[in-house]
Design a protein around this motif. Sequence first.
Motif, PDB file in Angstrom:
ATOM      1  N   LYS A 185       0.865  -1.186   0.000  1.00 16.80           N
ATOM      2  CA  LYS A 185       0.000   0.000   0.000  1.00 16.80           C
ATOM      3  C   LYS A 185       0.896   1.229   0.000  1.00 16.80           C
ATOM      4  CE  LYS A 185      -2.673  -0.760   3.860  1.00 16.80           C
ATOM      5  NZ  LYS A 185      -3.810  -0.692   4.786  1.00 16.80           N
ATOM      6  N   THR A 195      -0.129 -11.896  11.708  1.00 16.13           N
ATOM      7  CA  THR A 195      -0.630 -12.052  10.331  1.00 16.13           C
ATOM      8  C   THR A 195       0.416 -12.764   9.468  1.00 16.13           C
ATOM      9  OG1 THR A 195      -1.827  -9.987  10.635  1.00 16.13           O
ATOM     10  CG2 THR A 195      -1.739 -10.839   8.402  1.00 16.13           C
ATOM     11  N   GLU A 212      -0.658  -9.508   2.292  1.00 18.68           N
ATOM     12  CA  GLU A 212       0.006 -10.807   2.509  1.00 18.68           C
ATOM     13  C   GLU A 212      -0.353 -11.843   1.453  1.00 18.68           C
ATOM     14  OE1 GLU A 212      -1.702  -9.067   4.768  1.00 18.68           O
ATOM     15  OE2 GLU A 212      -0.290  -8.594   6.370  1.00 18.68           O
ATOM     16  N   ASP A 214       5.041  -3.850   4.246  1.00 15.65           N
ATOM     17  CA  ASP A 214       3.814  -3.624   5.010  1.00 15.65           C
ATOM     18  C   ASP A 214       4.133  -3.412   6.479  1.00 15.65           C
ATOM     19  OD1 ASP A 214       1.090  -3.320   5.324  1.00 15.65           O
ATOM     20  OD2 ASP A 214       0.626  -5.461   5.313  1.00 15.65           O
ATOM     21  N   ILE A 215       3.089  -3.063   7.216  1.00 14.35           N
ATOM     22  CA  ILE A 215       3.219  -2.847   8.652  1.00 14.35           C
ATOM     23  C   ILE A 215       3.142  -4.180   9.387  1.00 14.35           C
ATOM     24  CG2 ILE A 215       1.809  -2.028  10.566  1.00 14.35           C
ATOM     25  CD1 ILE A 215       1.388   0.488   8.890  1.00 14.35           C
ATOM     26  N   VAL A 216       4.052  -4.357  10.332  1.00 13.14           N
ATOM     27  CA  VAL A 216       4.003  -5.534  11.203  1.00 13.14           C
ATOM     28  C   VAL A 216       3.855  -5.029  12.624  1.00 13.14           C
ATOM     29  CG1 VAL A 216       5.258  -7.557  12.034  1.00 13.14           C
ATOM     30  CG2 VAL A 216       5.472  -6.855   9.639  1.00 13.14           C
TER      31      VAL A 216
HETATM   32  C1  PRP Z   1      -2.171  -4.373   9.136  1.00 11.84           C
HETATM   33  C2  PRP Z   1      -1.023  -4.815   8.250  1.00 11.84           C
HETATM   34  C3  PRP Z   1      -0.939  -6.282   8.520  1.00 11.84           C
HETATM   35  C4  PRP Z   1      -1.404  -6.396   9.966  1.00 11.84           C
HETATM   36  C5  PRP Z   1      -0.197  -6.561  10.840  1.00 11.84           C
HETATM   37  O1  PRP Z   1      -3.329  -4.632   8.448  1.00 11.84           O
HETATM   38  O2  PRP Z   1      -1.286  -4.509   6.898  1.00 11.84           O
HETATM   39  O3  PRP Z   1      -1.810  -6.994   7.671  1.00 11.84           O
HETATM   40  O4  PRP Z   1      -2.064  -5.183  10.304  1.00 11.84           O
HETATM   41  O5  PRP Z   1      -0.553  -6.760  12.198  1.00 11.84           O
HETATM   42  P1  PRP Z   1       0.045  -7.979  13.037  1.00 11.84           P
HETATM   43  O6  PRP Z   1       1.539  -7.999  12.831  1.00 11.84           O
HETATM   44  O7  PRP Z   1      -0.311  -7.630  14.455  1.00 11.84           O
HETATM   45  O8  PRP Z   1      -0.605  -9.235  12.582  1.00 11.84           O
HETATM   46  P2  PRP Z   1      -4.716  -3.926   8.757  1.00 11.84           P
HETATM   47  O9  PRP Z   1      -5.401  -4.668   9.858  1.00 11.84           O
HETATM   48  O10 PRP Z   1      -4.502  -2.485   8.987  1.00 11.84           O
HETATM   49  O11 PRP Z   1      -5.527  -4.196   7.423  1.00 11.84           O
HETATM   50  P3  PRP Z   1      -5.130  -4.218   5.883  1.00 11.84           P
HETATM   51  O12 PRP Z   1      -4.905  -5.648   5.541  1.00 11.84           O
HETATM   52  O13 PRP Z   1      -6.308  -3.636   5.231  1.00 11.84           O
HETATM   53  O14 PRP Z   1      -3.872  -3.404   5.666  1.00 11.84           O
END
Ligand code: PRP
Length: 209
Positions: free
Chosen positions: A117, A163, A143, A156-158
């Motif tokens: 994103k 996830t 993912e 992406d954010i972790v």
């Molecule tokens: C965010 C990110 C990962 C997840 C990570 O998604 O894109 O999918 O959180 O968190 P974790 O490491 O605690 O598992 P988000 O819930 O914001 O939704 P998205 O898939 O729409 O980006």
Amino acid sequence: MDYINIALPKGRLGEKVYEMFEKIGYGCPAIREKDRRLIFENEENKVRYFWSKPSDVAIYVERGAADIGVVGKDILLEYEPDIYELADMNLGKCRMCVAAKKGFRDNPEKTLKVATKFVNIARSHYAGKGRDIEICKLNGSIEIAPILNMTDVIVDIVETGTTLKENDLEVIETIIPISARLIANKASTKFKAEQISQLRRKLQEVIEK
Ligand code: PRP
């Protein structure tokens, strides 16, 4: 005295942030009523809150619809809005990472396919390494892309890592740590200088170090 307009990110982070504002005297009791309204004000202490989509907070602040707001550093890095960053709220901590299927080995002779994103963050990360990439912009559930072999990696954010783990992916690089930031509209810091600096000072006292 003018109202101070505050854009908060809808969701769990926004609720935590609101509690901090309440603690330092910027409460707005109506906000606790569970309805679908998005704007709340308290005439007594001249504060007005908006619940906005987290990725839109910086837009409201940049355009001056909100004087201040709270937004993830990921959004600031990605969109580079023309705002002032006033404080690290030390909340919503996570990290921007590159992840791939377990056992993935990068072949430097091939263009690396990246799903994300965060197109600008990914581009500048790989530009810094001189690595050729092809971006596949997605809007969520990033993912899935490497699992279906659509891309080699994701940026992406972790947060907890759950996830990734539950989808047999792993972090191969951390790009940058992320947390929520207090931001302000540039003109507001002049025209509402005293109000904003007072709020910032009080907030600094309750931000957990
Ligand atoms: C965010 C990110 C990962 C997840 C990570 O998604 O894109 O999918 O959180 O968190 P974790 O490491 O605690 O598992 P988000 O819930 O914001 O939704 P998205 O898939 O729409 O980006």
